[in-house]
Design a protein around this motif. Sequence first.
Motif, PDB file in Angstrom:
ATOM      1  N   PHE A   1      35.739  40.219  56.859  1.00  0.00           N
ATOM      2  CA  PHE A   1      36.528  41.436  57.087  1.00  0.00           C
ATOM      3  C   PHE A   1      36.440  42.361  55.884  1.00  0.00           C
ATOM      4  O   PHE A   1      36.529  41.927  54.736  1.00  0.00           O
ATOM      5  CB  PHE A   1      37.989  41.088  57.371  1.00  0.00           C
ATOM      6  CG  PHE A   1      38.209  40.583  58.767  1.00  0.00           C
ATOM      7  CD1 PHE A   1      38.405  41.463  59.816  1.00  0.00           C
ATOM      8  CD2 PHE A   1      38.189  39.221  59.040  1.00  0.00           C
ATOM      9  CE1 PHE A   1      38.585  41.000  61.106  1.00  0.00           C
ATOM     10  CE2 PHE A   1      38.368  38.748  60.324  1.00  0.00           C
ATOM     11  CZ  PHE A   1      38.565  39.642  61.365  1.00  0.00           C
ATOM     12  N   MET A   2      36.264  43.638  56.180  1.00  0.00           N
ATOM     13  CA  MET A   2      36.208  44.682  55.172  1.00  0.00           C
ATOM     14  C   MET A   2      37.276  45.733  55.488  1.00  0.00           C
ATOM     15  O   MET A   2      37.716  45.858  56.632  1.00  0.00           O
ATOM     16  CB  MET A   2      34.822  45.333  55.153  1.00  0.00           C
ATOM     17  CG  MET A   2      33.734  44.432  54.604  1.00  0.00           C
ATOM     18  SD  MET A   2      33.926  44.211  52.825  1.00  0.00           S
ATOM     19  CE  MET A   2      32.916  42.747  52.570  1.00  0.00           C
ATOM     20  N   PRO A   3      37.687  46.529  54.489  1.00  0.00           N
ATOM     21  CA  PRO A   3      38.734  47.540  54.726  1.00  0.00           C
ATOM     22  C   PRO A   3      38.204  48.716  55.552  1.00  0.00           C
ATOM     23  O   PRO A   3      37.165  49.290  55.237  1.00  0.00           O
ATOM     24  CB  PRO A   3      39.140  47.980  53.320  1.00  0.00           C
ATOM     25  CG  PRO A   3      37.959  47.654  52.457  1.00  0.00           C
ATOM     26  CD  PRO A   3      37.324  46.447  53.061  1.00  0.00           C
ATOM     27  N   TYR A   4      38.942  49.051  56.589  1.00  0.00           N
ATOM     28  CA  TYR A   4      38.626  50.196  57.448  1.00  0.00           C
ATOM     29  C   TYR A   4      38.888  51.492  56.683  1.00  0.00           C
ATOM     30  O   TYR A   4      39.496  51.510  55.607  1.00  0.00           O
ATOM     31  CB  TYR A   4      39.487  50.121  58.710  1.00  0.00           C
ATOM     32  CG  TYR A   4      39.095  51.034  59.848  1.00  0.00           C
ATOM     33  CD1 TYR A   4      37.964  50.779  60.615  1.00  0.00           C
ATOM     34  CD2 TYR A   4      39.879  52.143  60.184  1.00  0.00           C
ATOM     35  CE1 TYR A   4      37.624  51.603  61.686  1.00  0.00           C
ATOM     36  CE2 TYR A   4      39.547  52.971  61.247  1.00  0.00           C
ATOM     37  CZ  TYR A   4      38.412  52.692  61.995  1.00  0.00           C
ATOM     38  OH  TYR A   4      38.066  53.514  63.052  1.00  0.00           O
ATOM     39  N   ASP A   5      38.428  52.580  57.242  1.00  0.00           N
ATOM     40  CA  ASP A   5      38.620  53.890  56.625  1.00  0.00           C
ATOM     41  C   ASP A   5      40.107  54.135  56.352  1.00  0.00           C
ATOM     42  O   ASP A   5      40.962  53.916  57.223  1.00  0.00           O
ATOM     43  CB  ASP A   5      38.073  54.974  57.566  1.00  0.00           C
ATOM     44  CG  ASP A   5      37.975  56.332  56.908  1.00  0.00           C
ATOM     45  OD1 ASP A   5      37.997  56.403  55.669  1.00  0.00           O
ATOM     46  OD2 ASP A   5      37.860  57.336  57.644  1.00  0.00           O
TER      47      ASP A   5
ATOM     48  N   TYR B   1      42.146  52.496  54.604  1.00  0.00           N
ATOM     49  CA  TYR B   1      43.000  51.301  54.526  1.00  0.00           C
ATOM     50  C   TYR B   1      43.792  51.287  53.219  1.00  0.00           C
ATOM     51  O   TYR B   1      44.927  50.799  53.179  1.00  0.00           O
ATOM     52  CB  TYR B   1      42.136  50.044  54.644  1.00  0.00           C
ATOM     53  CG  TYR B   1      42.923  48.762  54.719  1.00  0.00           C
ATOM     54  CD1 TYR B   1      43.629  48.416  55.869  1.00  0.00           C
ATOM     55  CD2 TYR B   1      42.982  47.883  53.632  1.00  0.00           C
ATOM     56  CE1 TYR B   1      44.363  47.238  55.942  1.00  0.00           C
ATOM     57  CE2 TYR B   1      43.699  46.703  53.693  1.00  0.00           C
ATOM     58  CZ  TYR B   1      44.391  46.380  54.853  1.00  0.00           C
ATOM     59  OH  TYR B   1      45.111  45.211  54.919  1.00  0.00           O
ATOM     60  N   PHE B   2      43.196  51.810  52.145  1.00  0.00           N
ATOM     61  CA  PHE B   2      43.885  51.901  50.857  1.00  0.00           C
ATOM     62  C   PHE B   2      44.386  53.321  50.576  1.00  0.00           C
ATOM     63  O   PHE B   2      44.681  53.674  49.437  1.00  0.00           O
ATOM     64  CB  PHE B   2      42.948  51.464  49.727  1.00  0.00           C
ATOM     65  CG  PHE B   2      42.495  50.035  49.827  1.00  0.00           C
ATOM     66  CD1 PHE B   2      43.400  48.985  49.813  1.00  0.00           C
ATOM     67  CD2 PHE B   2      41.142  49.735  49.951  1.00  0.00           C
ATOM     68  CE1 PHE B   2      42.977  47.670  49.914  1.00  0.00           C
ATOM     69  CE2 PHE B   2      40.711  48.424  50.046  1.00  0.00           C
ATOM     70  CZ  PHE B   2      41.630  47.384  50.031  1.00  0.00           C
ATOM     71  N   GLY B   3      44.468  54.144  51.618  1.00  0.00           N
ATOM     72  CA  GLY B   3      44.884  55.523  51.450  1.00  0.00           C
ATOM     73  C   GLY B   3      43.705  56.476  51.446  1.00  0.00           C
ATOM     74  O   GLY B   3      42.538  56.065  51.354  1.00  0.00           O
TER      75      GLY B   3
ATOM     76  N   ALA C   1      42.567  58.463  49.269  1.00  0.00           N
ATOM     77  CA  ALA C   1      41.811  58.652  48.029  1.00  0.00           C
ATOM     78  C   ALA C   1      40.711  57.616  47.824  1.00  0.00           C
ATOM     79  O   ALA C   1      39.859  57.791  46.952  1.00  0.00           O
ATOM     80  CB  ALA C   1      42.765  58.622  46.840  1.00  0.00           C
ATOM     81  N   VAL C   2      40.710  56.551  48.610  1.00  0.00           N
ATOM     82  CA  VAL C   2      39.755  55.460  48.403  1.00  0.00           C
ATOM     83  C   VAL C   2      38.725  55.451  49.523  1.00  0.00           C
ATOM     84  O   VAL C   2      39.075  55.338  50.701  1.00  0.00           O
ATOM     85  CB  VAL C   2      40.472  54.091  48.348  1.00  0.00           C
ATOM     86  CG1 VAL C   2      39.460  52.961  48.143  1.00  0.00           C
ATOM     87  CG2 VAL C   2      41.521  54.082  47.245  1.00  0.00           C
ATOM     88  N   ASP C   3      37.453  55.554  49.165  1.00  0.00           N
ATOM     89  CA  ASP C   3      36.348  55.493  50.126  1.00  0.00           C
ATOM     90  C   ASP C   3      35.966  54.027  50.313  1.00  0.00           C
ATOM     91  O   ASP C   3      35.240  53.454  49.505  1.00  0.00           O
ATOM     92  CB  ASP C   3      35.154  56.296  49.621  1.00  0.00           C
ATOM     93  CG  ASP C   3      33.979  56.280  50.595  1.00  0.00           C
ATOM     94  OD1 ASP C   3      34.088  55.632  51.659  1.00  0.00           O
ATOM     95  OD2 ASP C   3      32.944  56.895  50.280  1.00  0.00           O
ATOM     96  N   THR C   4      36.465  53.434  51.383  1.00  0.00           N
ATOM     97  CA  THR C   4      36.237  51.997  51.574  1.00  0.00           C
ATOM     98  C   THR C   4      34.804  51.660  51.971  1.00  0.00           C
ATOM     99  O   THR C   4      34.412  50.501  51.911  1.00  0.00           O
ATOM    100  CB  THR C   4      37.204  51.431  52.631  1.00  0.00           C
ATOM    101  OG1 THR C   4      36.979  52.102  53.884  1.00  0.00           O
ATOM    102  CG2 THR C   4      38.652  51.615  52.211  1.00  0.00           C
ATOM    103  N   SER C   5      34.018  52.667  52.367  1.00  0.00           N
ATOM    104  CA  SER C   5      32.608  52.385  52.653  1.00  0.00           C
ATOM    105  C   SER C   5      31.901  51.900  51.393  1.00  0.00           C
ATOM    106  O   SER C   5      30.985  51.054  51.459  1.00  0.00           O
ATOM    107  CB  SER C   5      31.898  53.622  53.214  1.00  0.00           C
ATOM    108  OG  SER C   5      31.738  54.624  52.219  1.00  0.00           O
TER     109      SER C   5
END
Length: 420
Positions: free
Chosen positions: A165-169, A171-173, A175-179
């Motif tokens: 599992f990885m963080p979706y778009d 997911y951390f707000g 300001a954070v590019d989870t890609s």
Amino acid sequence: MDIFERNESNVRSYCRDFTATFQTAQGSTLTSEQGQVFIDFFSGAGALNYGHNNPVLKAALLDYIGENGITHGLDFKTTAKKAFLTAFEEQILVPRNLRYKVQFPGPTGTNAVEAAIKLARKYTGRQNIVAFTNAFHGMSLGSLALTANPRKRAGAGVTLSNVTFMPYDQYFGEAVDTSQFLAQMLRNGSGIDKPAAIVLETVQGEGGVTHASADWLQAIQAIARAHDILLIIDDIQAGCGRTGDFFSFEALGVTPDIVTLSKSISGYGLPMSLTLIAPHLDVWEPGEHNGTFRGNNLAFVTGKAVIDHYWTDQRFSEEIKAKASFFHEGLQALSQHFSAQAPNQLKGRGFFKGIEFQDKTLAQKIAAQAYALGLIIETSGVDSQVLKFLPALTITRHQINQGLKILEQAFVDVTARAEP
């Protein structure tokens, strides 16, 4: 105890919230045995995008049955299947410059997902799949392994493995590019086995109506291609016009290797699912993946009627977008009006909307009160903290207004009770 309480399994769920015994349905209304009429903002969890008993689809279905057309056909060649495949190719795929082979994996969405990940593993020779936080992909074991909801996962009874599992778009707000988190974790030394595929929803329906941005999706696609990983988009709930275009990814600048469709692909609520496969990925051996009910010819008939009536040009798509904008404005006004008493956020794309509450108890209370007043809506999110709206794409503006008035009253009633 009624017959349902006495004889039906405890696993039943929707009928615990929507307690009426429904007898008839038409368009965007349901009527109970007692004659109470409900506005439907639920649409069979997205399986009835064209409304209940759509007259165009019903006529095609009754004609076919009246002529003794094939109902059950496994994967036989039939005239109904030929007509559906022809319409799907000529009016859905070709105008969008898409080339996919069509697999009929079985009657439900989870069948389509199971076929997609099984094929990805066969094609690549790898086992690991990347899925995302708050994802939902189905309740059979392979699909459930891709699903993040802990309550649903707990029902498996076995270890759900071979998924990272990885963080979706967002997911951390914002300001954070989870890609970039995914890109980093796919480098050597992370300890993650190279995946066969990345599986995602462009709008996470059961996960809380969070939608991914075009930039994020394009970044995920670029990462997948850079690492020779297949990109699978689960369009089971977000597809078939729900976001305005036929496919939810059309306006987002991505072209998945595999697409899963179900729910409203038949248009009439008849069981049907598709796994769309880039031609070079179609490495199945005959019969290697099959199912007794993969040839629902009644669904082929209504599915073709949907395409012929609604998707031959851009008019229906433009109508959806206009009504979705009208619906969005109504929800936005409601959301803002009650923001002080019930802090919330309006979410989603097109006719796929949600209102998420900071007080995680409010969505369920408002949905229950709305039902008591004659409106059917469901909740979503890991804590059922989001009101989720899936009106039929054919709903009238008058019915939208009726539903919004009921919803406003439900807000008033619930927030009034919460005041000290």
